[in-house]
Design a protein around this motif. Structure first.
Motif, short mmCIF file in Angstrom:
data_model
loop_
_atom_site.label_atom_id
_atom_site.label_comp_id
_atom_site.label_asym_id
_atom_site.label_seq_id
_atom_site.Cartn_x
_atom_site.Cartn_y
_atom_site.Cartn_z
N ALA A 150 0.86 -1.17 0.05
CA ALA A 150 -0.02 0.20 0.12
C ALA A 150 0.80 1.20 -0.04
CB ALA A 150 -1.05 -0.03 0.97
N ALA A 151 1.78 1.18 0.81
CA ALA A 151 2.80 2.51 0.86
C ALA A 151 3.40 2.61 -0.22
CB ALA A 151 3.68 2.38 2.11
N ALA A 152 4.00 1.74 -0.89
CA ALA A 152 4.77 1.67 -2.26
C ALA A 152 4.32 2.17 -3.46
CB ALA A 152 5.51 0.49 -2.32
N ALA A 164 -0.02 5.08 6.63
CA ALA A 164 0.93 4.28 6.62
C ALA A 164 2.16 4.69 7.75
CB ALA A 164 1.89 3.88 5.44
N LEU A 165 2.44 5.93 7.67
CA LEU A 165 3.31 6.15 8.84
C LEU A 165 2.76 6.32 10.25
CD1 LEU A 165 5.91 7.79 9.39
CD2 LEU A 165 4.84 9.96 9.18
N VAL A 270 7.03 5.12 2.93
CA VAL A 270 6.19 5.79 3.89
C VAL A 270 5.58 6.90 3.15
CG1 VAL A 270 7.63 7.47 4.85
CG2 VAL A 270 5.83 6.37 6.41
N VAL A 271 5.93 7.42 2.13
CA VAL A 271 5.26 8.54 1.54
C VAL A 271 5.61 8.60 0.14
CG1 VAL A 271 7.28 10.20 1.92
CG2 VAL A 271 4.86 11.03 1.52
N ILE A 348 4.99 13.72 6.04
CA ILE A 348 5.40 13.01 6.93
C ILE A 348 5.00 13.89 8.49
CG2 ILE A 348 7.57 12.15 8.40
CD1 ILE A 348 8.57 11.54 5.65
N THR A 349 4.86 14.94 8.53
CA THR A 349 4.91 15.85 9.42
C THR A 349 3.05 15.93 9.68
OG1 THR A 349 4.40 17.81 8.52
CG2 THR A 349 6.62 17.12 9.13
N LYS A 350 2.37 15.61 9.03
CA LYS A 350 0.80 15.57 9.14
C LYS A 350 0.43 14.37 9.51
CE LYS A 350 0.72 18.75 5.12
NZ LYS A 350 -0.03 18.81 3.69
#
Length: 443
Positions: A150-152, A164-165, A270-271, A348-350
């Motif tokens: 899913a993440a990739a 995912a994160l 992860v993103v 990532i920060t969100k």
């Protein structure tokens, strides 16, 4: 002569003004490269200012000095100095509200019952069966609901990446008698662009030993380099790892994370950004050591997420740090993708878990500096730059073969919760970037 010098000063001011463009608008050739060279303009400008003084052209001299100061403005910040004091004060106060707000945000995370997530052993590294895995034993645990596939996915949305994160950051690793299950309150990280996998494996290993590296981020990695690192003894020093999935579209190679501590969770991407995968591993930190052992079942490992964490940032029983290895494309591979890759890391920060009480650390060759609007937009999203925060001067990382001039393209970024020190760049044989290390201490 006055006209010529004045014209040069005006051109220099217009050049430096490129750094003030809105994020993303600098994604047009040759603007990224012109902006990257902005910190070097002060050298010819100071020479010309001295010449103008010799000619007694005082007004032109003053204009040239002003242009030199503006060209150096972002690099001056690396010494804790700025020609824009108001802007510097605004930046220095931004972190405090973010950290203190964690207490109120955690109210939304509270409940009267625990939530249990079961990770089946069949999901462990289900998508990591590649040729390079024959060299390295892996201990990664991926969340089945937001796992590697899913993440990739290249078509994944920003919300999917944040989910995912969140899943990775909120998972605690299986209880163990080993002291390698929790990250200490102070640790050292290292990042290096390996130049198409050509970096000297023995030199990397020697520096891991010398500097006591706990988490290693590598970019532009190949299977051949993984084999050389394994043969040189990397697995004995950093036995856990997560690789990004190798693709034909990778910019120079795939990205890798190695850890001396057992991850509670990991994902290969992860993103989603238009570049090589951004692998991530999540480590528990030392204040979780007193947690009771997680229960297990015959069908898999049961992982319990704390439901009502403490109200102080440092005392969360399930607090984690998620490490990411990132490498946005260079402008030469496409200016639009270059800017989109840098800006995409803001997702990532969100992540809900990061905003609540956990920490994210992004390391890698970000192909940008504080002069680039896209990179400054990334910092404004919630990241701090270790070199910038240390305020002991820049740590220039590219190109390795020149002592001067160099620019800082490699970074260690972090969300509130850690304090950097001993940030330093140094040479590794057979690659074009310097490595960057930083010691991070929990706050």
């Amino acid at each position: 002569m006055t006209t010529i010098l004045g014209t040069v000063a005006i051109i220099a001011l217009l050049w430096t003004a490129l750094s003030a463009l809105p994020a993303g608008l600098e994604a047009r050739m040759p603007l990224p490269y012109m902006i990257a060279l902005t910190p070097l303009l002060w050298v010819p400008l100071v020479v010309l200012a001295a010449f103008a003084a010799w000619q007694r052209e005082w007004s032109v001299m003053s204009l040239l000095i002003v242009a030199a100061l503006f060209a150096s403005s972002h690099r001056l910040n690396y010494w804790g100095t700025s020609i824009d004091p108001a802007g510097k004060r605004k930046e220095s106060h931004r972190e405090t509200p973010r950290e203190t707000s964690a207490n109120t945000q955690n109210i939304n995370n509270s409940s009267n019952t625990d939530t249990t997530v079961t990770v089946s052993s069949s999901t462990i590294d289900a998508n990591r069966e590649t040729s390079r895995e024959t060299y390295v034993n892996t201990h990664n645990i991926s969340d089945p609901n937001a796992g590697p596939s899913a993440a990739a996915s290249s078509s994944g949305t920003a919300s999917t990446s944040r989910e995912a994160l969140d899943a990775a950051s909120n998972l605690s690793s299986k209880a163990s008698e080993s002291t390698r299950t929790t990250l200490p309150t102070q640790f050292t990280v290292m990042t290096l662009n390996c130049r198409y996998g050509r970096a000297d494996a023995n030199d990397i290993i020697a520096n891991i030993r010398k500097r006591g590296i706990s988490v290693l981020a590598l970019q532009e990695v190949t299977d051949e380099l993984i084999a050389r690192l394994t043969e040189a003894g990397l697995n004995e020093l950093l036995p856990y790892h997560q690789f990004g999935e190798a693709k034909d579209t990778d910019n120079g190679g795939f990205n890798v994370l190695y850890s001396a501590y057992e991850p509670g969770a990991s994902v290969p991407n992860v993103v989603s950004i238009p570049a090589a995968d951004v692998p991530a591993i999540t480590l528990r930190i030392a204040d979780q050591a007193k947690m009771p052992p997680a229960s297990t079942s015959t069908n898999g490992t049961t992982i319990r997420i704390a439901a009502n964490p403490s109200t102080t940032t440092q005392a969360h029983p399930d607090r984690t740090i998620t490490f990411c290895s990132a490498h946005p494309k260079s402008p030469m591979r496409g200016c639009a993708d270059w800017s989109a890759g840098i800006l995409g890391l803001r997702e990532i920060t969100k992540a809900r878990s990061i905003a609540h009480h956990n920490i994210a650390v992004v390391m890698g060759d970000l192909n940008s500096s504080t002069d680039h609007p896209s990179f400054r937009a990334l910092l404004k999203s919630g990241f701090k730059d270790a070199s910038l925060t240390q305020a002991a001067g820049p740590n220039l990382t590219f190109p390795r073969w020149l002592k001067w001039p160099r620019i800082e393209l490699d970074h260690v970024l972090f969300t509130p919760g850690v304090r950097p020190s001993q940030v330093k760049s140094f040479e590794i044989k057979d690659t074009d970037h310097l490595a960057l290390v930083a010691t991070l201490a929990l706050r």
